[in-house]
Design a protein around this motif. Structure first.
Motif, short mmCIF file in Angstrom:
data_model
loop_
_atom_site.label_atom_id
_atom_site.label_comp_id
_atom_site.label_asym_id
_atom_site.label_seq_id
_atom_site.Cartn_x
_atom_site.Cartn_y
_atom_site.Cartn_z
N ARG A 1 29.82 50.51 26.27
CA ARG A 1 28.77 49.89 27.09
C ARG A 1 27.61 50.87 27.24
NH1 ARG A 1 33.71 48.86 29.02
NH2 ARG A 1 34.34 46.68 29.36
N PRO A 2 26.98 51.26 26.16
CA PRO A 2 25.96 52.31 26.23
C PRO A 2 24.71 51.91 27.02
CG PRO A 2 25.98 51.30 24.05
CD PRO A 2 27.18 50.78 24.77
N VAL A 3 24.32 50.64 26.92
CA VAL A 3 23.11 50.20 27.63
C VAL A 3 23.35 50.22 29.13
CG1 VAL A 3 21.50 48.30 28.00
CG2 VAL A 3 22.32 48.81 25.68
N LEU A 4 24.49 49.69 29.57
CA LEU A 4 24.81 49.65 30.99
C LEU A 4 24.93 51.06 31.57
CD1 LEU A 4 25.63 48.12 33.56
CD2 LEU A 4 28.01 48.16 32.72
N SER B 1 23.67 53.87 30.36
CA SER B 1 22.36 54.52 30.34
C SER B 1 21.50 54.05 31.51
CB SER B 1 21.64 54.23 29.02
OG SER B 1 22.34 54.77 27.93
N ALA B 2 21.53 52.73 31.77
CA ALA B 2 20.72 52.18 32.86
C ALA B 2 21.19 52.71 34.21
CB ALA B 2 20.78 50.66 32.83
N ALA C 1 26.32 57.93 25.51
CA ALA C 1 25.67 56.62 25.50
C ALA C 1 24.47 56.62 24.56
CB ALA C 1 25.24 56.24 26.91
N THR C 2 23.63 57.64 24.66
CA THR C 2 22.46 57.69 23.78
C THR C 2 22.84 58.00 22.33
OG1 THR C 2 22.13 60.00 24.45
CG2 THR C 2 20.87 58.33 25.63
N LEU D 1 23.73 54.62 20.99
CA LEU D 1 22.56 53.76 20.81
C LEU D 1 21.75 54.18 19.58
CD1 LEU D 1 21.36 53.39 24.51
CD2 LEU D 1 22.36 51.61 23.07
#
Length: 744
Positions: A365-368, A370-371, A699-700, A703
Motif C-alpha cells: 500500500r505505497p500510496v496510502l 506515503s500519504a 513506499a517510494t 512507487l
C-alpha cells in the motif's frame, strides 16, 4: 586496498593493535592541551560593517560597547547622600581597575535617568573590559569575584555581556562533564543488551574512544595554524562516540552474518572488510561532505565545527576498519565472553524477519503509507514556518544565572538599554571641533527615530529630536584627531525585530559623513544578512557533493535526489517540534526550565541541519548500499528493498537508539540552545530511522519501481568504472581463502 589491509591485519593483529594504541595515546596526550588553545569566540563574521565599526572604535577611540554592568541596590534610595558617596566611590574604584575603561555610573553622569531604576533604589555602573575574547573572560572572572556582594553597604551584582559569556562557557563545561558521565554508562548498558555480552559491548566503545582522542589530536594540530572554537570539543566528543558505535555495529553485524553463513573467522573478516568496511569508509566520506558547506559560512565557530566533524568522521571510519578486524581476530570466540543475554540467531533470509515483513507490508500500500507519513511530517513541520532566530544573550542561561537575573531586573526596572548601544562611527570625517554643527544636527535627527531613548555625542545628549543636556567632560571621549562617534541608546530589544528596524533606520538616515554602525543590534542584522548571503552557496556545495557520492554508491540518477528529499522532510519536522517547544514554550517540562524569548538561538537550526543531515545520510548509505547489493544479486526491486532492509534495518535501529541516547543527554544542559540541539538531533535521528527510512523509503522505492535504478548510458558506464559496489567480495585467491585455513 581492502584486500591488502585485510591481509596485514590478519597476519599481525597484535602488532596493529599496539601501534594503534601508541598513536591514540600520543593523540590523547596532545588532546590534554587542546582546551587551553581553543577560543570561546568565533560567532561573529569579521567582514561585516558592525565588526569593522567595533574595530575602528577600538583602534581610533580606544572605546567599545559596555560589556560590564554592575547593578547596585540600596533600600535607602540611590539619591541618599550616603548612597551617592558610596556609589561614586565604587565607580572610581572600578575605573581604577587594570583592563577596565569607559566606566560611568548614575552618580558620575549627572544622575542620568536611564541609569536609575523606576523604584529609585537601584542604579547602574557601566564599563568595558578590554582585550580579546579570552582575555575578557579571564578578567571578568576576577571582577565578578571582587565586585559581587556587599561593598561599602551597597548590594552589588555583576552582569553584562562579558559575564554572560563567562557563565555560558562555565555552564557548558560543567554540562559537558555531566553529560559524559551519563552517556558512557548508559550507552555501555544498551550495547550489552544489543550484543548480549560485555566483551562485544566494549568493542564499539574502544573504537569510539580512539576516534575521539585521534580527532582531538588533529584539532590540536589545527590550532597551530588557525583559530579554533571551543564548541568543537563537545561536538566531536559526541559525534565520535556516535559514529564509532554506528560503524562498529555495522561491521560486527556483517561479520556475524558471514560466520552464520559458515565462513571461517579470517574469511568472514576479509569479506566484511570488502563489504561493510567499504560502506563505513564511504559513509564517513558522506558525513564529511555534509560538513563541507560550512566553510562557505563566514563564522570561525562553524568552520571549526566543520574541521572537527570531518576529522572525527574519517577517523571513526579508520578506527573501525583497523581496530575492529584486529580485535575480532585476537578475541576470536572470546568476543562473546561474559555473555549475559542469549538470543536465537536470525539468519535474515529473504522470506522473513521484522523489517522484511514491515517493508513488504508497506510496499503493498505505497500510496496510502506515503500519504499518511507525509501528512504526519507536514503537521509536525507547520510550526517551523514561524521560526524566529536571534543571537545568544543572557536568556540562553539558566534562570538563576547571575547575568540572567540582572538582565531580568533591568528589563523590569529600567527604561532603556544602556549596556547595548548602537555605535555610529565616523573615522576620517575631519576635525570634530570644526564639525560640531553637523554632529549636533545628525544627533538630533537620530534621536527622533522610533525606538531611540537617547543619543550621546561630542556636542551633548539628545532625545526626541532635541538636545537635552550640554556636553560634559565625559563627552570628549566621542572625539579623536579626525574622527568622531555617537552612542545611540535603544528603547527596544536590540536583538529582536524592532532592533533590526532601528539599525536599518539609522543606516538609511542621511549622515553628514561616512559612517559605520556597530553594537549588538547591528551585529544581529549583519549576522543574519551574512547567513542569507552564504547559505545558498553552502547548500549548493552540500547538494552537489552529496549527489555525486550517492550516484557513485547507487548508479542511479533519481535515488540521490529522493534520499536528500527524505532527509529534508525529517529535518523540517524536527524544526517544527523545536519551534513548538523552545519558541512557543509548550511542554517545557520535558526539557527543564529555560527563559522563553519567543525565538531560537541562530546556531541551533544551522548546527541541527548540518549534523542531522550528515547522520541521516550516514544511515541512508547503510541502507542504500545493502539494497543495491541485493538488487545487483537478484534484479528484483521489491525483493532487494525487503531483503536489504531486513539485513541492515536492525543495525540502523540500534544505531539510531544509541545515537539518540548520546544526544538526548544534552537536554540536561543549563544552556537553552544546547537543550534544543540535543533534543533536536535525538528527534531527527529517531524520526529518520523509523517513519522515514522504515516506511517512506520502501513506499517510494515501490512507487518508483525500476526507475529507482535508471541512469543514461554514459552515466552507467561511469558508475561501472568508478562506482562503489558493497557486494564486491575479495577474489578467490585473496586473504579470505588464503588465511581461512590458519583458523583451523
Amino acid at each position: 586496498m581492502f584486500e591488502s589491509l585485510s591481509r596485514h591485519l590478519l597476519n599481525s593483529p597484535k602488532k596493529v593493535l599496539l601501534w594503534t594504541l601508541l598513536v591514540v595515546l600520543l593523540a590523547g596526550g596532545a588532546a590534554g592541551g587542546l582546551q587551553s588553545r581553543l577560543t570561546t569566540g568565533g560567532y561573529e563574521s569579521t567582514s561585516t560593517e558592525s565588526f569593522k565599526a567595533a574595530a575602528e572604535l577600538d583602534e581610533t577611540f580606544k572605546q567599545g560597547e559596555p560589556n560590564l554592568l554592575l547593578l547596585v541596590k540600596d533600600e535607602r534610595g540611590v539619591d541618599d547622600p550616603a548612597v551617592e558617596a558610596a556609589g561614586a566611590a565604587l565607580t572610581s574604584k572600578v575605573a581604577g581597575e587594570a583592563g577596565i575603561s569607559n566606566v560611568v555610573s548614575y552618580w558620575t553622569s549627572g544622575k542620568a535617568p536611564a541609569l536609575r531604576a523606576k523604584s529609585g533604589n537601584q542604579a547602574i555602573v557601566l564599563g568595558r573590559v578590554n582585550g580579546d575574547f579570552d582575555e575578557v573572560m579571564a578578567r571578568i572572572k576576577e571582577i565578578d569575584k571582587d565586585y559581587t556582594g556587599k561593598i561599602d553597604g551597597l548590594e552589588v551584582k555583576t552582569g553584562g555581556s562579558a559575564m554572560m559569556w563567562l557563565e555560558n562557557t562555565t555552564q557548558s563545561t560543567e554540562d559537558s562533564a555531566k553529560a559524559d558521565g551519563m552517556v558512557f554508562p548508559l550507552v555501555f548498558l544498551v550495547l550489552v543488551i544489543i550484543f548480549g555480552s560485555v566483551m562485544a559491548a566494549l568493542l564499539p566503545l574502544a573504537v569510539a574512544f580512539s576516534a575521539m582522542l585521534l580527532s582531538m589530536g588533529v584539532l590540536f594540530g589545527v590550532t597551530m595554524f588557525s583559530e579554533t572554537s571551543s564548541m568543537v570539543m563537545s561536538t566531536t566528543t559526541f559525534l565520535g562516540l556516535g559514529l564509532g558505535i554506528d560503524y562498529s555495529l555495522l561491521f560486527v553485524t556483517r561479520y556475524r552474518e558471514e560466520l552464520r553463513r559458515g565462513k571461517e573467522i579470517n574469511e568472514a573478516i576479509t569479506i566484511t572488510m570488502h563489504t561493510a568496511g567499504r560502506t563505513v569508509m564511504f559513509s564517513a566520506l558522506t558525513v564529511a561532505v555534509a560538513f563541507l558547506g560550512l566553510f562557505a559560512l563566514p563564522f570561525t565557530m562553524l568552520r571549526s565545527l566543520a574541521i572537527g566533524c570531518i576529522a572525527t568522521a574519517v577517523l571513526a571510519a579508520l578506527s573501525t576498519i583497523v581496530l575492529v578486524p584486529a580485535l575480532l581476530k585476537v578475541l576470536g570466540p572470546r568476543i562473546d565472553k561474559w555473555q549475559i543475554i542469549k538470543r536465537k540467531e536470525n539468519r535474515a533470509k529473504d522470506g522473513g524477519g521484522f523489517w522484511h515483513n514491515t517493508s513488504t507490508a508497506v510496499m503493498k500500500r505505497p500510496v496510502l503509507v506515503s500519504a499518511l507519513v507525509l501528512g504526519l511530517v507536514v503537521m509536525l513541520a507547520l510550526p517551523a514556518a514561524n521560526m524566529n532566530v536571534r543571537l545568544p544573550d543572557e536568556s540562553v542561561l539558566p534562570t538563576d544565572a547571575k547575568s540572567a537575573r540582572v538582565a531580568a531586573q533591568l528589563k523590569v526596572d529600567f527604561d532603556s538599554r544602556e549596556q547595548q548601544p548602537l555605535q555610529i562611527v565616523a573615522v576620517g570625517s575631519g576635525d570634530p571641533k570644526s564639525k560640531t554643527a553637523e554632529i549636533a544636527s545628525y544627533a538630533e535627527q537620530l534621536s527622533a527615530l522610533p525606538g531611540v531613548t537617547r543619543v550621546d555625542a561630542l556636542t551633548g545628549s539628545y532625545a526626541g529630536g532635541k538636545q537635552v543636556t550640554e556636553p560634559t567632560e565625559a563627552s570628549s571621549r566621542f572625539a579623536a584627531a579626525d574622527s568622531t562617534f555617537l552612542n545611540l541608546i535603544p528603547a527596544v530589544d536590540p536583538l529582536g525585530d524592532q532592533g533590526a528596524e532601528l539599525v536599518h533606520d539609522v543606516r538609511d538616515a542621511k549622515a553628514p559623513f561616512d559612517i559605520k554602525v556597530g553594537g549588538p543590534a547591528a551585529v544581529s542584522v549583519d549576522t543574519f544578512d551574512a547567513l542569507a548571503d552564504t547559505i545558498p552557496v553552502a547548500a549548493l556545495v552540500l547538494f552537489i557533493g552529496m549527489y555525486i557520492l550517492l550516484f557513485l554508491l547507487t548508479g542511479s540518477v533519481l535515488l540521490p535526489i529522493k534520499a536528500m528529499l527524505l532527509t529534508g522532510l525529517s529535518l523540517t519536522a524536527t524544526f517544527g517540534a523545536l519551534v513548538f517547544i523552545f519558541q512557543d514554550g509548550h511542554f517545557k517540562f520535558l526539557v527543564g526550565d529555560f527563559i522563553n524569548t519567543g525565538a531560537i538561538t541562530w546556531t541551533v537550526p544551522v548546527m541541527l541541519f548540518v549534523v542531522g543531515f550528515a547522520l541521516s545520510m550516514d544511515y541512508e548509505v547503510f541502507m542504500l548500499s545493502r539494497i543495491k547489493e541485493e538488487y545487483d544479486r537478484t534484479g528484483d526491486n521489491e525483493l532487494a528493498v525487503a531483503s536489504g532492509l531486513e539485513r541492515v534495518g536492525k543495525v540502523v535501529t540500534y544505531a539510531a537508539l544509541l545515537l539518540s541516547l548520546v544526544f538526548i543527554v544534552l537536554v540536561t544542559s543549563g544552556i537553552s540552545f544546547m537543550k534544543a540541539i540535543g533534543l533536536g538531533l535525538a528527534l531527527a535521528i529517531i524520526m529518520d530511522a523509523t517513519i522515514i527510512r522504515g516506511a517512506l523509503l520502501p513506499a517510494t522505492m515501490k512507487l518508483m519501481g525500476r526507475a529507482n535504478w535508471w541512469a543514461p548510458g554514459p552515466l552507467r558506464k561511469l558508475h561501472e568504472r568508478f562506482g562503489i559496489h558493497e557486494g564486491d567480495e575479495p577474489p578467490a585467491s585473496g586473504a579470505g581463502k588464503t588465511l581461512a585455513s590458519n583458523t583451523r
